[in-house]
Design an enzyme around this catalytic site. Structure first.
Site, PDB file in Angstrom:
ATOM      1  N   ARG A 142      -5.694  13.220   5.773  1.00  0.00           N
ATOM      2  CA  ARG A 142      -7.092  13.487   6.127  1.00  0.00           C
ATOM      3  C   ARG A 142      -7.246  14.975   6.431  1.00  0.00           C
ATOM      4  NH1 ARG A 142      -8.518   8.431  10.234  1.00  0.00           N
ATOM      5  NH2 ARG A 142      -6.566   7.346   9.830  1.00  0.00           N
TER       6      ARG A 142
ATOM      7  N   ASP B 163       0.228  15.984   2.126  1.00  0.00           N
ATOM      8  CA  ASP B 163       0.631  14.674   1.605  1.00  0.00           C
ATOM      9  C   ASP B 163       2.153  14.565   1.718  1.00  0.00           C
ATOM     10  OD1 ASP B 163       1.204  12.394   0.216  1.00  0.00           O
ATOM     11  OD2 ASP B 163       0.067  12.927  -1.587  1.00  0.00           O
TER      12      ASP B 163
ATOM     13  N   TYR C 220       5.582  -4.731   4.256  1.00  0.00           N
ATOM     14  CA  TYR C 220       5.659  -3.769   5.370  1.00  0.00           C
ATOM     15  C   TYR C 220       6.988  -3.951   6.120  1.00  0.00           C
ATOM     16  CZ  TYR C 220       4.258  -1.735   9.916  1.00  0.00           C
ATOM     17  OH  TYR C 220       4.185  -1.002  11.081  1.00  0.00           O
TER      18      TYR C 220
HETATM   19  P1  NAD Z   1      -2.396   4.604  11.039  1.00  0.00           P
HETATM   20  O1  NAD Z   1      -2.651   3.898   9.770  1.00  0.00           O
HETATM   21  O2  NAD Z   1      -3.413   4.537  12.117  1.00  0.00           O
HETATM   22  O3  NAD Z   1      -2.132   6.144  10.744  1.00  0.00           O
HETATM   23  C1  NAD Z   1      -1.373   6.599   9.669  1.00  0.00           C
HETATM   24  C2  NAD Z   1      -1.839   7.996   9.319  1.00  0.00           C
HETATM   25  O4  NAD Z   1      -1.059   8.451   8.211  1.00  0.00           O
HETATM   26  C3  NAD Z   1      -3.308   8.055   8.885  1.00  0.00           C
HETATM   27  O5  NAD Z   1      -4.008   9.035   9.620  1.00  0.00           O
HETATM   28  C4  NAD Z   1      -3.242   8.411   7.416  1.00  0.00           C
HETATM   29  O6  NAD Z   1      -4.317   9.239   6.972  1.00  0.00           O
HETATM   30  C5  NAD Z   1      -1.914   9.154   7.338  1.00  0.00           C
HETATM   31  N1  NAD Z   1      -1.339   9.129   5.999  1.00  0.00           N
HETATM   32  C6  NAD Z   1      -1.368   8.118   5.104  1.00  0.00           C
HETATM   33  N2  NAD Z   1      -0.775   8.485   3.954  1.00  0.00           N
HETATM   34  C7  NAD Z   1      -0.361   9.765   4.128  1.00  0.00           C
HETATM   35  C8  NAD Z   1       0.302  10.691   3.296  1.00  0.00           C
HETATM   36  N3  NAD Z   1       0.659  10.386   2.051  1.00  0.00           N
HETATM   37  N4  NAD Z   1       0.591  11.921   3.797  1.00  0.00           N
HETATM   38  C9  NAD Z   1       0.201  12.259   5.056  1.00  0.00           C
HETATM   39  N5  NAD Z   1      -0.444  11.422   5.886  1.00  0.00           N
HETATM   40  C10 NAD Z   1      -0.732  10.188   5.429  1.00  0.00           C
HETATM   41  O7  NAD Z   1      -0.985   4.111  11.581  1.00  0.00           O
HETATM   42  P2  NAD Z   1      -0.461   4.038  13.089  1.00  0.00           P
HETATM   43  O8  NAD Z   1      -0.896   2.742  13.649  1.00  0.00           O
HETATM   44  O9  NAD Z   1      -0.769   5.295  13.810  1.00  0.00           O
HETATM   45  O10 NAD Z   1       1.102   3.906  12.826  1.00  0.00           O
HETATM   46  C11 NAD Z   1       1.955   5.029  12.789  1.00  0.00           C
HETATM   47  C12 NAD Z   1       3.371   4.544  12.529  1.00  0.00           C
HETATM   48  O11 NAD Z   1       3.763   3.627  13.549  1.00  0.00           O
HETATM   49  C13 NAD Z   1       3.544   3.774  11.203  1.00  0.00           C
HETATM   50  O12 NAD Z   1       4.817   4.058  10.675  1.00  0.00           O
HETATM   51  C14 NAD Z   1       3.476   2.335  11.622  1.00  0.00           C
HETATM   52  O13 NAD Z   1       4.180   1.520  10.737  1.00  0.00           O
HETATM   53  C15 NAD Z   1       4.167   2.393  12.970  1.00  0.00           C
HETATM   54  N6  NAD Z   1       3.784   1.271  13.831  1.00  0.00           N
HETATM   55  C16 NAD Z   1       2.507   1.156  14.295  1.00  0.00           C
HETATM   56  C17 NAD Z   1       2.165   0.068  15.096  1.00  0.00           C
HETATM   57  C18 NAD Z   1       0.765  -0.091  15.645  1.00  0.00           C
HETATM   58  O14 NAD Z   1       0.479  -1.141  16.261  1.00  0.00           O
HETATM   59  N7  NAD Z   1      -0.122   0.888  15.473  1.00  0.00           N
HETATM   60  C19 NAD Z   1       3.130  -0.889  15.428  1.00  0.00           C
HETATM   61  C20 NAD Z   1       4.404  -0.770  14.889  1.00  0.00           C
HETATM   62  C21 NAD Z   1       4.735   0.333  14.117  1.00  0.00           C
HETATM   63  C1  AKB Z   2       0.856  -4.268  12.286  1.00  0.00           C
HETATM   64  O1  AKB Z   2       0.240  -5.237  12.775  1.00  0.00           O
HETATM   65  O2  AKB Z   2       1.070  -4.123  11.080  1.00  0.00           O
HETATM   66  C2  AKB Z   2       1.411  -3.230  13.229  1.00  0.00           C
HETATM   67  C3  AKB Z   2       2.823  -3.520  13.555  1.00  0.00           C
HETATM   68  C4  AKB Z   2       3.147  -4.562  14.548  1.00  0.00           C
HETATM   69  O3  AKB Z   2       3.705  -2.933  12.987  1.00  0.00           O
HETATM   70  N1  AKB Z   2       0.587  -3.174  14.390  1.00  0.00           N
END
Ligand code: NAD
Ligand code: AKB
Length: 313
Positions: free
Chosen positions: A38, A54, A144
């Site tokens: 973004r 990216d 995932y």
């Molecule tokens: P999110 O989807 O809110 O944010 C991901 C960000 O990555 C977005 O801002 C998106 O624009 C950016 N992005 C996507 N493709 C991209 C690219 N090619 N280059 C650069 N940026 C890019 O995800 P999140 O919830 O903040 O999760 C972050 C990490 O934590 C992930 O690896 C996710 O698997 C992990 N995670 C999240 C949760 C949760 O509940 N949020 C739980 C377990 C694990």
């Molecule tokens: C999802 O629901 O995909 C995430 C996670 C538990 O990794 N919040």
């Protein structure tokens, strides 16, 4: 004084915004470069450097790392569970190639540390459902979860083979009020607060008795920074640490909201995300993280509800 220069990739996401702000407090605004596909993020505007990038473009990423004298990378860019099931090959490509690009650059540029989050989604229907341990049967059934489990092995490999100090947490579902969640199965536990305040009602896409491991964002941010600040010899797990705070069902979070907003009501219309949730454990054993680097959560369900409603209200 810290000399580290940190690149947060995926800084505009649900975790990225809050992690970037927390790291800027710890290390100084100029020392933390926010990066995301973004172009900008209003929540980060004026708080420090931001670049559009990216993670799939390894050359451009490498140039940024060298140009900005980066010493640590936090890689958050990924496609989460629900969106991943809609486009499995895209999820696999981003989640794997993004990680490999970062690990390679970390090795080549001898970065001091890398953070990469895994998820409770690595576990599958054959894993123990209650208090799922650090080491157990792990057979994920979502793309995932498959990408996260494969990523854990890559992290371990780069640490063992090349000495890259990569650290990881299997986050539970994260609940926060600052930045929107990005396409996960646990997102209902964020949406419910928004809709409780806007409409006094919520139609949930999971069944009322679907228990999942969850955590409030301030605990997740603290866990991340505590893990990254811990002495390397305390980090015995180099694939990814189990982490836990609470476990609740849609009926229980609804009851917690109702204790504060008596008019609130919930209804249920489960969709394709029910099968994803049913494949995950209900609760997680994080005793290894507690033992190794002193992890301890602070927020339970009612404390989180109070804080969420206060901040969203
Ligand atoms: P999110 O989807 O809110 O944010 C991901 C960000 O990555 C977005 O801002 C998106 O624009 C950016 N992005 C996507 N493709 C991209 C690219 N090619 N280059 C650069 N940026 C890019 O995800 P999140 O919830 O903040 O999760 C972050 C990490 O934590 C992930 O690896 C996710 O698997 C992990 N995670 C999240 C949760 C949760 O509940 N949020 C739980 C377990 C694990
Ligand atoms: C999802 O629901 O995909 C995430 C996670 C538990 O990794 N919040």
């Amino acid at each position: 004084m810290h000399k580290e220069k940190i690149l947060v990739i995926g800084a505009s996401g649900q975790i990225g915004v809050e992690l970037t702000l927390a790291l800027r407090k710890m290390y100084g605004a100029a020392q933390v470069v926010a990066a995301d596909l973004r172009e900008q993020n209003p929540l980060l505007a004026g708080t420090g450097p931001y670049v559009s990038l990216d993670v799939m473009n390894k050359e451009m990423l490498h140039v940024q790392v060298i140009r900005q004298n980066i010493t640590q990378i936090y890689l958050l860019a990924a496609i989460l569970s629900a969106t991943g099931e809609k486009n499995p090959s895209l999820a696999w490509n981003l989640n794997m190639q993004g990680l490999l690009n970062v690990l390679d650059i970390a090795r080549e540029e001898k970065l001091s540390k890398v953070f990469w989050p895994s998820s409770i989604a690595v576990f599958g229907p054959s894993s123990p459902r209650i208090n799922c341990p650090q080491q157990t049967i792990i057979e994920p059934t979502t793309i995932y979860g498959i990408s996260k489990y494969a990523g854990e092995f890559w992290c371990h490999y780069y640490w063992q083979r090349y000495g890259v100090d990569v650290r990881s947490i299997r986050y539970p579902g994260l609940i926060s009020y600052k930045s929107e969640p990005g396409g996960g199965t646990t997102d209902y536990a964020v949406e419910i607060y928004h809709e409780a305040l806007a409409k006094q009602s919520y139609n949930c896409f999971l069944k009322e008795d679907t228990y999942l491991p969850m955590m409030y964002m301030p605990d997740a941010i603290r866990a991340t920074t505590e893990l990254m600040e811990a002495a390397a010899e305390r980090i015995a797990i180099r694939n990814s640490y189990n982490l836990s705070a609470m476990s609740f069902s849609p009926a229980e979070i609804a009851a917690s909201i109702k204790r504060q907003l008596s008019a609130f009501s919930i209804s249920y219309r489960p969709d394709y995300r029910q099968a994803i949730a049913d494949s995950w454990p209900q609760s997680i054993d994080d005793s290894v993280a507690r033992r190794d680097w002193g992890w301890k959560p602070q927020y339970d369900l009612d404390a989180m509800t109070e804080d969420m409603l206060l901040n969203l209200g």
